[in-house]
Design a protein around this motif. Structure first.
Motif, short mmCIF file in Angstrom:
data_model
loop_
_atom_site.label_atom_id
_atom_site.label_comp_id
_atom_site.label_asym_id
_atom_site.label_seq_id
_atom_site.Cartn_x
_atom_site.Cartn_y
_atom_site.Cartn_z
N GLY B 100 22.99 40.41 33.07
CA GLY B 100 23.82 41.58 32.77
C GLY B 100 24.60 41.37 31.46
N GLU B 101 25.36 42.42 31.08
CA GLU B 101 26.15 42.32 29.85
C GLU B 101 27.56 41.87 30.20
OE1 GLU B 101 26.25 45.64 27.30
OE2 GLU B 101 24.09 45.62 26.94
N TRP B 102 28.15 41.12 29.29
CA TRP B 102 29.53 40.67 29.53
C TRP B 102 30.48 41.86 29.52
CZ3 TRP B 102 29.71 36.31 31.73
CH2 TRP B 102 28.91 35.24 31.34
N ARG B 103 31.41 41.82 30.46
CA ARG B 103 32.43 42.88 30.51
C ARG B 103 33.80 42.24 30.60
NH1 ARG B 103 30.20 46.41 35.41
NH2 ARG B 103 31.94 47.78 34.89
N ASP B 104 34.83 43.02 30.20
CA ASP B 104 36.20 42.48 30.24
C ASP B 104 36.74 42.46 31.67
OD1 ASP B 104 36.28 42.07 27.53
OD2 ASP B 104 37.08 44.08 27.10
N GLY B 105 37.50 41.44 31.97
CA GLY B 105 38.15 41.37 33.28
C GLY B 105 39.42 40.55 33.17
N ARG B 106 40.14 40.44 34.27
CA ARG B 106 41.36 39.62 34.30
C ARG B 106 41.15 38.49 35.28
NH1 ARG B 106 43.76 40.75 30.11
NH2 ARG B 106 45.55 39.58 30.92
N ILE B 107 41.68 37.35 34.98
CA ILE B 107 41.61 36.23 35.92
C ILE B 107 43.05 35.86 36.26
CG2 ILE B 107 41.44 34.36 34.22
CD1 ILE B 107 39.12 33.29 36.06
N ILE B 108 43.32 35.80 37.54
CA ILE B 108 44.71 35.62 37.99
C ILE B 108 44.81 34.36 38.84
CG2 ILE B 108 46.47 36.61 39.54
CD1 ILE B 108 45.54 39.39 38.44
N MET B 109 45.89 33.61 38.61
CA MET B 109 46.06 32.36 39.36
C MET B 109 47.50 32.19 39.81
SD MET B 109 47.28 29.02 39.18
CE MET B 109 47.46 28.55 37.48
#
Lengths: 236, 796
Positions: B100-109
């Motif tokens: 697939g194509e890269w998409r923007d996301g958020r990573i939360i910790m």
């Protein structure tokens, strides 16, 4: 003026009624004087627009005089307001209209009980019995629970008569009650009126019917707002 | 009053059409009241419950850098801090499949998912994140088609796809579904965060205070900032959160206020209909009133009779309005709560709403009917008994009658329809009022939508970019711009500076005096930037430290054109800027942007000749072109080894902004449709009453040769006439009141849109009103055609 013996039920003194119309004032009644005794059976005749209905409306308190004094069963009604008149009328006067005027959504017996309710006459439990007795008197007991639109003209008028007697008034006033009936039915209705008079009720009615007019012991004639009494022929 | 009440009951039953009209008229208004009050109540309750149950923090401190766990523990000992927790939220690229194509996301910790301190996530499905699996925010699956629990998500780690199993699904009260959010959120442990992003620390601190107040929170934030400054970091921005109020409470209150006003307006319109119908009913029964009076009924008794009927109408309307109000209120609340990511409760009929509906459902019609009933029953018995036959009345005496009478040469049926329309001016006025109001509001709502959209378009046009690329490090302007302008489909590029800092008014100190600010450095020779000014002037090439300030931030800081403000970027020196104009800009965390010349800002930052964001105009303003340019630039900078922190396309940003406001206009349109329903019920009611009143006329028309079609046409024509006149009145009303309406809505939701009338709304309403008029007149017209000569001329 005809001589009245016994108790006076109706007394009109110099009663006039003027309506304002676009073409000027209309004198429906002009200085009318009238006395009616208890138990009298009176017919009122006159051409259309002569003032007959206005005269009856004065007596029933449905309309107010422009001038003069009206006393019915000992009560001066000119000074009463609309509500006082309605209460007074409910107990003292029975009114019968040419077009019967039964409330279309009430059954025959309910139409008869309605004035009892308004006047709070008779106990609630007694009203159906009383209404049924009245219907029996007018030979309509079998139609008691029907709606007016299922009755014939003669039956409607008999129901209207029964309603006029609901609160046992001393005076019954009828405006052309046989005008919309065939001659045979009119005859039956008239016989009912005669029966009421025999029981002591004072009865006044407007009629155009010559044959019926002959049968009144006393006949009033109204023309151009003037009232004349057939018995002695002078202007009242 | 047993017999009299029988009359009431039978009148209602035998005139079912009229009863249904009155009941529906009342029900629509009462239902609107129930729907809005219950949805407002449910929204507020669920938002508050959700907020409280998450154990809300009092503040979020967004840091200029990352801190480790020991620093958090040390800062937690700051005076006034009750508890503190670290939190990380950074951008990541992800895809749902290896190809697939890269998409923007958020990573939360956060450190410990099993022992969360604040703003707690709720596990809905699966397990909490661990070193082998991540969790996903439940809105992400439907919103961005992320893998569900059990699936695999791939993160971009040094251009390689790192697979991670999605082990759980959670609800994060601070994440929203689209269009209120742009990216999905993934929840990870510290180790996974480090392996995917290389980051180990926290970029955000959340804490509670021992004694909450906004001033207290700001004071603590300043102290923490001081401590962090000593470590070469600082607090970029402080977000204060009320411990008892959801952070979106103010917005929801604004929307709730607008809807309440519209619900009351609906109730008002339905009240007019009740007045109309009761008025007609009493008029129709004048002879019966006369008879009742003739047989001894007094005014009070007869009035009570009709008012008892009205109470029955009220009760019947409640049977419709209560369940529908509760149902639609529940649906509306669920929908809005889902947009806010707040859990809904199960369906319920709220006692407070029920009470309000009972009161409005019974009292409103009673009050509405009081005047027509009292006026009707006050009629003198002689007058009442004279009401019969045709040729009477006073038609032709009024100026409207005379005016219409001058219109000659019309076909008889058209003339009849025209003249009949105005025979009862008061009734026509009330009917017209409902239709006109509904029409005017419809047009104004569409104008609101158009104003919002055109304002958004103006804002985006004003900022000129079509594709925006943010760099991780500041780049040299003279190196980057020629590279970008050489790329395909790029017409021109400008190097801007995006940064953040603090601002305060000179002389003001203490808690609340410092505001977050997002300064944008604009090239002195900018071609792209021509923003919408709300006051003042544009930046002049001759200006030094001049500033265009976001009008919303200006309001918060209480500054206007000509005032000076002091700005501090990071731990640099303070600099003084003069506000020369105010701009309308939706950007910034809370519309707190400021525009200055890039060279002046670069000087303050000691970064002369550099910029952090490139703004590009493509050769074509289409989404496809913007996406193509964005993809090309991303790939290009990747090849050059230049780190990109974010990209944006104007079309997507504009669409997202539009979608957010379209939700509000959709809610408004729902209420307008309710009003239109009230209007058409009113029209149908008026025409039905006219049919009942004119039975004799219909009979006469029939007797002199009118066909069913002719009779039907007269009433349809009348309905159409009323509809068209209401339209003609609604148009100028909407155009006159539109600016006020748009301003009021804008104020309520904090979006000062520039009024732009939607002229297509005028024609859409024209079509709707024609259709409504014909539909509303169909039933009465049909009833009219079914009246026979005998029936209509017979006397009751």
């Amino acid at each position: 003026m005809a001589e009245v013996t016994g108790k006076q039920v109706v007394e009109l003194k110099d009663v006039s009624k003027v309506y304002e119309g676009p073409a000027g004032d209309i004198h429906a009644l002009r200085e009318v004087n009238l006395t009616v005794g208890e138990g009298e059976f009176i017919g009122v005749r006159g051409p259309s627009g002569s003032g007959k209905s206005t005269l009856l409306n004065m007596i029933t308190g449905i309309d107010r005089p422009s001038d003069g004094q009206i006393t019915i069963a000992g009560q001066d009604i000119v000074g009463l307001n609309e509500n006082q008149l309605a209460r007074w009328r409910g107990k003292q006067v029975g009114v019968i209209f040419q077009f019967f005027q039964l409330l279309p959504t009430l059954t025959v017996i309910e139409n008869i009980m309605l004035p009892m309710e308004f006047a709070r006459a008779w106990k609630a439990k007694e009203r159906p019995k009383r209404a049924m007795e009245l219907l029996e008197q007018v030979d309509l007991a079998d139609q008691a629970f029907k709606l007016p639109n299922t009755l014939s003209g003669g039956q409607l008028q008999r129901a209207a008569i029964a309603r006029s007697l609901a609160n046992d008034p001393p005076l019954v006033v009828a405006d052309e009650p046989t005008g919309n009936l065939d001659s045979k039915t009119a005859d039956r209705v008239f016989a009912l009126f005669e029966g009421l008079v025999d029981r002591g009720v004072t009865f006044m009615m407007v009629t155009h019917d010559n044959s019926l007019a002959e049968r009144f012991p006393r006949l009033l004639h109204v023309a151009d707002g003037y009232l004349s009494d057939k018995n002695n022929g002078h202007k009242a | 009053m047993r017999i009299a009440l029988l009359k009431v009951r039978r009148d209602l039953w035998q005139n079912k059409g009229r009863t249904i009209l009155v009941v529906l008229s009342i029900a629509v208004g009462v239902m609107a009241i129930g729907m809005i009050t219950s949805s407002n109540f449910l929204l507020n309750r669920q938002m508050t419950e959700s907020h409280l149950s998450s154990n809300p923090s009092h503040a979020w401190l967004y840091l200029n850098g990352n801190v480790d766990e020991s620093t958090v523990r040390s800062l937690a000992r700051t005076d006034g801090v009750a508890q503190m927790e670290g939190f990380t939220d950074i951008g990541v690229e992800w895809k749902a499949s290896p190809d697939g194509e890269w998409r923007d996301g958020r990573i939360i910790m956060i450190e410990d998912y099993d022992d969360q301190l604040f703003d707690q996530f709720k596990l809905l499905n699966g397990i909490w994140p661990n070193d082998n699996s991540v969790a996903i925010e439940f809105n992400s699956v439907a919103g961005w088609n992320t893998p569900d629990v059990g699936g695999t998500v791939y993160f971009n780690v040094n251009d390689r796809a790192r697979p991670m199993v999605v082990g759980g699904m959670l609800r994060d009260p601070f994440q929203f579904p689209p269009p209120f959010n742009t990216d999905p959120a993934f929840y990870v442990t510290r180790d996974v965060l480090q392996s995917v992003t290389g980051v180990t620390g926290y970029d955000t601190l959340r804490f509670t205070t021992t004694e909450y107040s906004e001033d207290n929170v700001n004071q603590i934030s300043d102290e923490i900032d001081d401590k962090l400054q000593r470590q070469g970091m600082g607090v970029g921005f402080t977000q204060v959160l009320h411990p008892e109020e959801h952070f979106l409470q103010d917005t929801i209150n604004g929307i709730g206020l607008i809807l309440s006003v519209m619900a009351i307006a609906s109730l008002g319109l339905s009240t007019f209909l009740v007045i109309n119908i009761i008025n007609a009913l009493v008029t129709q029964q004048i002879s019966q009133i006369g008879i009742m009076k003739a047989v001894g009924g007094v005014t009070r008794q007869i009035a009570m009779l009709y008012l008892a009927g009205v109470i029955v109408y009220g009760f019947l309307s409640l049977l419709v309005a209560i369940p529908l109000g509760a149902l639609f209120g529940d649906v509306m609340a669920r929908w809005m709560l889902s947009l806010l990511n707040v859990p809904s409760s199960s369906f319920e009929v709220l006692p407070a709403t029920l009470t309000l509906q009972l009161v409005t459902g019974l009292l409103t019609p009673l009050l509405a009917a009081l005047y027509p009933v009292l006026r009707g029953v006050a009629i003198a018995v002689a007058t009442a008994l004279r009401e019969r036959g045709l040729g009477g009345g006073n038609y032709g005496t009024g100026w409207i009658d005379r005016l219409i009478g001058r219109i000659r040469g019309l076909p008889s049926l058209a003339a009849l329809a025209l003249r009949n329309t105005f025979r009862r001016p008061a009734r026509v006025a009330l009917t017209m009022l409902t239709l006109t109001t509904a029409g005017a509001i419809f047009i104004m709502v569409l104008s609101t939508q158009h104003s919002f959209n055109s304002t958004i378009d103006k804002i985006f046009r004003g900022f000129g970019f079509e594709v925006m690329v943010g760099f991780e490090q500041q780049q040299r302007v003279d190196e980057i711009i020629p590279l970008i302008e050489a790329r395909p489909n790029v017409e021109l590029a400008e190097m801007w500076i995006f940064t953040s800092g603090e601002a305060h008014v000179p002389g003001e100190t203490g808690p609340g005096s410092v505001h977050e600010i997002f300064p944008r450095g604009v090239p002195r020779d900018t071609v792209l930037f021509s923003p919408e000014l709300t006051s003042g002037r544009y930046l002049d090439p001759e200006d030094g430290r001049a500033m265009l300030l976001n009008q919303k931030l200006a309001g918060r800081m209480d500054v206007s054109v000509g005032d000076e403000i002091i700005m501090q970027i990071g731990d640099g020196d303070e600099s003084t800027w003069t506000v020369v104009g105010l701009v309308f800009d939706l950007a910034g965390r809370d519309q707190d942007t400021a525009f200055v010349f890039a060279d002046e800002l670069a000087e303050v930052q000691n970064q002369v000749g550099r910029g952090s964001v490139v703004e590009v105009r493509a050769t074509e303003d289409t989404l496809a072109m913007q996406k193509a340019v964005e993809a090309d630039l991303l790939q290009y900078f990747d090849e050059l080894g230049i780190g990109v922190s974010f990209t944006d396309t104007a079309q997507e940003n504009r669409q997202q902004a539009r979608s957010q406001f379209n939700i509000i206009t959709t809610i408004l349109l729902v209420m307008t449709i309710l009003m239109a329903i009230v209007g058409s019920i009113g029209l149908s009611g008026t025409l039905s009453i006219n049919v009942i009143e004119r039975r004799r006329e219909i009979g006469v028309m029939r007797a002199v040769g009118a066909s069913s079609t002719d009779v039907g046409r007269v009433f349809s024509g009348e309905g159409l006439m009323l509809g068209l006149i209401s339209w003609a009145q609604a148009v100028p009303l909407a155009l006159l009141a539109g600016p006020v309406f748009v301003r009021a809505i804008g104020t309520a939701i904090d979006f000062p849109a520039v009024y732009a009338p939607a002229f297509q709304g005028i024609w859409i309403w024209f079509i709707i009103v024609v259709v409504l008029s014909l539909v509303a007149s169909w039933l009465p017209a049909r009833r009219a055609t079914q009246i026979s000569v005998n029936e209509s001329l017979a006397y009751e």
